[in-house]
Write a protein that holds these residues in place. Structure first.
Motif, PDB file in Angstrom:
ATOM      1  N   LYS A  42       0.837  -1.204   0.000  1.00  0.00           N
ATOM      2  CA  LYS A  42       0.000   0.000   0.000  1.00  0.00           C
ATOM      3  C   LYS A  42       0.872   1.255   0.000  1.00  0.00           C
ATOM      4  N   ILE A  43       1.975   1.237   0.749  1.00  0.00           N
ATOM      5  CA  ILE A  43       2.879   2.385   0.801  1.00  0.00           C
ATOM      6  C   ILE A  43       3.492   2.638  -0.572  1.00  0.00           C
ATOM      7  N   VAL A  44       3.975   1.566  -1.216  1.00  0.00           N
ATOM      8  CA  VAL A  44       4.590   1.712  -2.540  1.00  0.00           C
ATOM      9  C   VAL A  44       3.565   2.216  -3.549  1.00  0.00           C
ATOM     10  N   ASN A  45       2.375   1.646  -3.541  1.00  0.00           N
ATOM     11  CA  ASN A  45       1.351   2.050  -4.510  1.00  0.00           C
ATOM     12  C   ASN A  45       0.922   3.501  -4.318  1.00  0.00           C
ATOM     13  N   HIS A  46       0.941   3.972  -3.065  1.00  0.00           N
ATOM     14  CA  HIS A  46       0.491   5.332  -2.791  1.00  0.00           C
ATOM     15  C   HIS A  46       1.558   6.376  -3.103  1.00  0.00           C
ATOM     16  N   TYR A  47       2.808   6.098  -2.740  1.00  0.00           N
ATOM     17  CA  TYR A  47       3.845   7.124  -2.833  1.00  0.00           C
ATOM     18  C   TYR A  47       4.728   7.013  -4.077  1.00  0.00           C
ATOM     19  N   ASP A  51      10.432   3.410 -14.303  1.00  0.00           N
ATOM     20  CA  ASP A  51      11.543   3.167 -15.216  1.00  0.00           C
ATOM     21  C   ASP A  51      12.024   1.723 -15.182  1.00  0.00           C
ATOM     22  N   GLN A  52      12.100   1.147 -14.007  1.00  0.00           N
ATOM     23  CA  GLN A  52      12.828  -0.114 -13.848  1.00  0.00           C
ATOM     24  C   GLN A  52      11.937  -1.336 -13.960  1.00  0.00           C
ATOM     25  N   HIS A  53      12.592  -2.474 -14.021  1.00  0.00           N
ATOM     26  CA  HIS A  53      11.920  -3.761 -14.162  1.00  0.00           C
ATOM     27  C   HIS A  53      10.947  -3.972 -12.988  1.00  0.00           C
ATOM     28  N   PRO A  54       9.776  -4.578 -13.232  1.00  0.00           N
ATOM     29  CA  PRO A  54       8.803  -4.783 -12.147  1.00  0.00           C
ATOM     30  C   PRO A  54       9.368  -5.514 -10.928  1.00  0.00           C
ATOM     31  N   LEU A  55      10.295  -6.433 -11.135  1.00  0.00           N
ATOM     32  CA  LEU A  55      10.869  -7.154  -9.989  1.00  0.00           C
ATOM     33  C   LEU A  55      11.696  -6.237  -9.095  1.00  0.00           C
ATOM     34  N   ILE A  56      12.238  -5.164  -9.654  1.00  0.00           N
ATOM     35  CA  ILE A  56      12.988  -4.208  -8.841  1.00  0.00           C
ATOM     36  C   ILE A  56      12.035  -3.530  -7.857  1.00  0.00           C
ATOM     37  N   TYR A  57      10.813  -3.260  -8.302  1.00  0.00           N
ATOM     38  CA  TYR A  57       9.836  -2.658  -7.394  1.00  0.00           C
ATOM     39  C   TYR A  57       9.352  -3.664  -6.357  1.00  0.00           C
ATOM     40  N   ARG A  58       9.424  -4.936  -6.685  1.00  0.00           N
ATOM     41  CA  ARG A  58       9.135  -5.961  -5.677  1.00  0.00           C
ATOM     42  C   ARG A  58      10.187  -5.912  -4.574  1.00  0.00           C
ATOM     43  N   GLN A  59      11.438  -5.647  -4.957  1.00  0.00           N
ATOM     44  CA  GLN A  59      12.501  -5.500  -3.961  1.00  0.00           C
ATOM     45  C   GLN A  59      12.291  -4.235  -3.125  1.00  0.00           C
ATOM     46  N   LEU A  60      11.790  -3.187  -3.754  1.00  0.00           N
ATOM     47  CA  LEU A  60      11.455  -1.979  -3.003  1.00  0.00           C
ATOM     48  C   LEU A  60      10.395  -2.294  -1.953  1.00  0.00           C
ATOM     49  N   GLN A  61       9.396  -3.052  -2.347  1.00  0.00           N
ATOM     50  CA  GLN A  61       8.330  -3.419  -1.409  1.00  0.00           C
ATOM     51  C   GLN A  61       8.898  -4.221  -0.234  1.00  0.00           C
ATOM     52  N   ALA A  62       9.810  -5.149  -0.523  1.00  0.00           N
ATOM     53  CA  ALA A  62      10.433  -5.932   0.550  1.00  0.00           C
ATOM     54  C   ALA A  62      11.256  -5.036   1.470  1.00  0.00           C
ATOM     55  N   TYR A  63      11.927  -4.048   0.885  1.00  0.00           N
ATOM     56  CA  TYR A  63      12.740  -3.114   1.669  1.00  0.00           C
ATOM     57  C   TYR A  63      11.846  -2.280   2.588  1.00  0.00           C
ATOM     58  N   ILE A  64      10.716  -1.822   2.074  1.00  0.00           N
ATOM     59  CA  ILE A  64       9.772  -1.057   2.893  1.00  0.00           C
ATOM     60  C   ILE A  64       9.250  -1.923   4.033  1.00  0.00           C
ATOM     61  N   LYS A  65       8.918  -3.156   3.726  1.00  0.00           N
ATOM     62  CA  LYS A  65       8.406  -4.070   4.751  1.00  0.00           C
ATOM     63  C   LYS A  65       9.413  -4.253   5.881  1.00  0.00           C
ATOM     64  N   ASP A  66      10.692  -4.403   5.538  1.00  0.00           N
ATOM     65  CA  ASP A  66      11.725  -4.661   6.549  1.00  0.00           C
ATOM     66  C   ASP A  66      12.094  -3.419   7.348  1.00  0.00           C
ATOM     67  N   ASN A  67      11.920  -2.237   6.776  1.00  0.00           N
ATOM     68  CA  ASN A  67      12.459  -1.028   7.405  1.00  0.00           C
ATOM     69  C   ASN A  67      11.422  -0.020   7.898  1.00  0.00           C
ATOM     70  N   TYR A  68      10.184  -0.091   7.386  1.00  0.00           N
ATOM     71  CA  TYR A  68       9.230   0.959   7.734  1.00  0.00           C
ATOM     72  C   TYR A  68       7.826   0.445   8.057  1.00  0.00           C
ATOM     73  N   ALA A  69       7.589  -0.856   8.013  1.00  0.00           N
ATOM     74  CA  ALA A  69       6.220  -1.375   8.143  1.00  0.00           C
ATOM     75  C   ALA A  69       5.985  -2.148   9.429  1.00  0.00           C
ATOM     76  N   SER A  70       6.849  -1.993  10.406  1.00  0.00           N
ATOM     77  CA  SER A  70       6.676  -2.689  11.680  1.00  0.00           C
ATOM     78  C   SER A  70       5.960  -1.805  12.691  1.00  0.00           C
ATOM     79  N   SER A  71       5.398  -2.432  13.699  1.00  0.00           N
ATOM     80  CA  SER A  71       4.772  -1.692  14.777  1.00  0.00           C
ATOM     81  C   SER A  71       5.814  -0.820  15.470  1.00  0.00           C
ATOM     82  N   LYS A  72       5.413   0.370  15.842  1.00  0.00           N
ATOM     83  CA  LYS A  72       6.257   1.363  16.533  1.00  0.00           C
ATOM     84  C   LYS A  72       7.209   2.102  15.597  1.00  0.00           C
ATOM     85  N   ASP A  73       7.254   1.759  14.319  1.00  0.00           N
ATOM     86  CA  ASP A  73       8.088   2.524  13.384  1.00  0.00           C
ATOM     87  C   ASP A  73       7.515   3.937  13.237  1.00  0.00           C
ATOM     88  N   ASP A  74       8.380   4.922  13.259  1.00  0.00           N
ATOM     89  CA  ASP A  74       7.979   6.318  13.062  1.00  0.00           C
ATOM     90  C   ASP A  74       7.892   6.572  11.558  1.00  0.00           C
TER      91      ASP A  74
END
Length: 556
Positions: free
Chosen positions: A75-80, A88-111
């Motif tokens: 949802k974050i990737v689709n919105h922002y 520009d880049q291959h769709p799988l690269i955006y899948r990696q972006l989604q994984a990066y967001i999940k690991d770094n910004y999508a946890s409870s208590k994340d600011d």
């Protein structure tokens, strides 16, 4: 008089609002938080908790799951991020972006403010800093100013590009262009050919200033250039599972490529080439007059900005940290649109001038978001446990009720949710077998079909009607959809041979409708199917096709 009317509306809501049934609440919660329907065990467990008065415990359990974090990251990737067609880049690269967001910004208590800052100030190349993917090579300063102000603050300042804002006259064209000037210090390009790579190498090597501006990302850029010159691919760092065995470069038309050699791993490249804000300016024309814009912050002081940090970092800190009112309102309205099917304030991307009753309701959610220290999990939960969310969906059109949240509109499953029901079993099998190329082929088809089935829930009646027709036509006539339905029917044929009819029909209805069948439905299908016969003669394909193509399956 105004407040008297408001009191009457609230009293009417309290007296007449009806909470949704346990079955439909389970369906709603799983689609909104997990982006899929529940399996049989999850259905019985969730329904039991609701019936025992443990609804909030169920919500807590659902937002702790890995599926929720994955859905939140998507949802974050689709919105922002830029729209799918502009990336520009291959769709799988955006899948990696989604994984990066999940690991770094999508946890409870994340600011969540940290995400905004890191997104807007991203530097380097996309292979090493996925946050770069929130930009594109083609977007200019005015496009970025409009997009980020709208997504982060919920202010449609792009409407003041050519003239002062028509709805908010205090927003002048100079405000828009001053914000756009803050992006003028960027060197941003999508480097895809050998010629473009040589030009980039020459530019970043010619002055210490540029190398210093890149900072830690400088080495990443040099690593990538070195690998390309040696005929090696920077994406070889990815696992076979992550790359799905694909060459992660995009295909280009001949007029785009000319005679230049394509790179193995094209990169979106960004760094701040000019940090002195006093050196930034933009010439523009508004209302047939020429102007020169200088960097100024929206709602900030009208004076020269003497700072040495990146203009985008300064802007991000201003938007997320210094002016949290607009940020918290915009974020809350985006989450409302995701979970309720419409923003508390509509249009969902414009919350700036919302000072009416719904604006006050939105402010209550925004306040909770601020008090939680900008924790998205807390914001999502505040909506999920609200009376508005749990309200029974109205089967009649009630536009005034929808606007004031005394009625709730029936929602459509979006294209991805429909396809998750049809394709997830097959995808899971391919993952278990580690057949990554075949999985990628299926994933690419899924992305194409999502666009055909509309990518998100629709709020206006006409689009809802068109969406219903497009889904019905796809599911009834598309060859791939029929293949998916056939695959599901063969699974149910095997299940019908292993289970007695009562257990089979219960599981079948839970899988698609998130409820048990009525006695009439049981009697009807008991006389229509016979698993003792061959698959072609059993009637189970016809049964599956009928349920998948029914309106009840496609709404919640």
């Amino acid at each position: 008089m105004r407040y008297f009317c408001l009191i009457l509306i609230v009293l009417n809501f309290i007296l007449n609002a009806k909470e949704e049934s346990a079955d439909r609440l389970v369906r709603r919660l799983y689609l909104d938080t997990q982006n899929r329907l529940p399996n049989v065990a999850e259905y019985y467990s969730a329904k039991d908790k609701i019936q025992k008065g443990q609804y909030e415990n169920l919500v807590n359990d659902l937002i702790k799951t890995d599926d929720f974090k994955e859905n939140l990251a998507a949802k974050i990737v689709n919105h922002y991020a830029p729209s799918r067609k502009d990336r520009d880049q291959h769709p799988l690269i955006y899948r990696q972006l989604q994984a990066y967001i999940k690991d770094n910004y999508a946890s409870s208590k994340d600011d969540f403010r940290k995400f905004i800052k890191d997104m807007m100030s991203a530097d380097g190349i996309s292979a090493r800093n996925p946050m770069v993917l929130f930009y594109t090579g083609e977007e200019d300063s005015k496009m970025m100013a409009g997009r980020f102000t709208e997504n982060v603050w919920g202010i449609t300042i792009a409407c003041a590009e050519c003239h002062d804002h028509k709805y908010y006259p205090e927003l002048k064209h100079k405000n828009f262009w001053s914000m756009a000037t803050l992006f003028e210090g960027m060197d941003k390009r999508y480097v895809k050919t050998d010629k473009e790579l040589r030009a980039l190498k020459k530019q970043i090597a010619k002055s210490y200033k540029n190398q210093s501006a890149l900072g830690e990302e400088y080495k990443d850029v040099l690593d990538w250039i070195s690998l390309e010159e040696k005929g090696e691919n920077i994406y070889d760092e990815m696992s076979y599972e992550q790359s799905r065995g694909q060459q992660l470069n995009m295909k280009f038309e001949m007029d785009q490529m000319s005679s230049d050699k394509a790179l193995l791993a094209p990169q979106l490249y960004i760094f701040e080439k000019e940090r002195r804000l006093t050196h930034l300016k933009l010439e523009y024309v508004a209302e047939e007059k020429k102007y020169t814009a200088r960097p100024r912050l929206l709602f900030g002081p009208d004076r020269a900005l003497h700072i040495t940090k990146s203009a985008r970092t300064y802007l991000a800190e201003w938007m997320a940290y210094k002016k949290p009112l607009y940020f918290s309102r915009a974020t809350s309205n985006w989450v409302a649109h995701w979970l309720i099917g419409r923003g508390i304030v509509m249009p969902a991307n414009d919350v700036y001038g919302a000072n009416h009753d719904n604006g006050k309701r939105l402010d209550a959610y925004a306040k909770k978001f601020v008090e939680s220290k900008f924790d998205l999990h807390t914001l999502v939960k505040s909506f999920l446990i609200s009376d508005i969310y749990k309200m029974s969906s109205s089967e009649k059109s009630d536009e005034e009720g929808f606007i004031y949240f005394t009625s709730r509109k029936i929602r459509h499953l979006n294209g991805e949710q429909v396809l998750n029901v049809l394709m997830n079993d097959q995808m899971s099998q391919l993952k278990e077998k580690e057949n990554w190329p075949s999985l990628y082929s299926l994933e690419r088809k899924k992305e194409q079909y999502i666009d055909q089935l509309f990518p998100s829930s629709l709020s206006d009646s006409e689009a809802f009607y068109r969406g219903t027709l497009s889904q019905a036509l796809f599911l009834t006539s598309n060859d791939a959809a029929l293949d998916f339905i056939d695959s599901k029917a063969r699974y149910w044929y095997e299940e019908a041979q292993k289970k007695d009819f009562e257990l089979f029909i219960n599981d079948f209805f839970i899988h698609y409708y998130t409820r048990l069948p009525t006695e009439r439905e049981k009697l009807f299908f008991e006389n229509k199917i016979d698993p003792k016969l061959s698959y072609m003669d059993s009637g189970i394909f016809e049964m599956t096709w009928t349920i998948v193509n029914s309106p009840e399956f496609r709404v919640y």
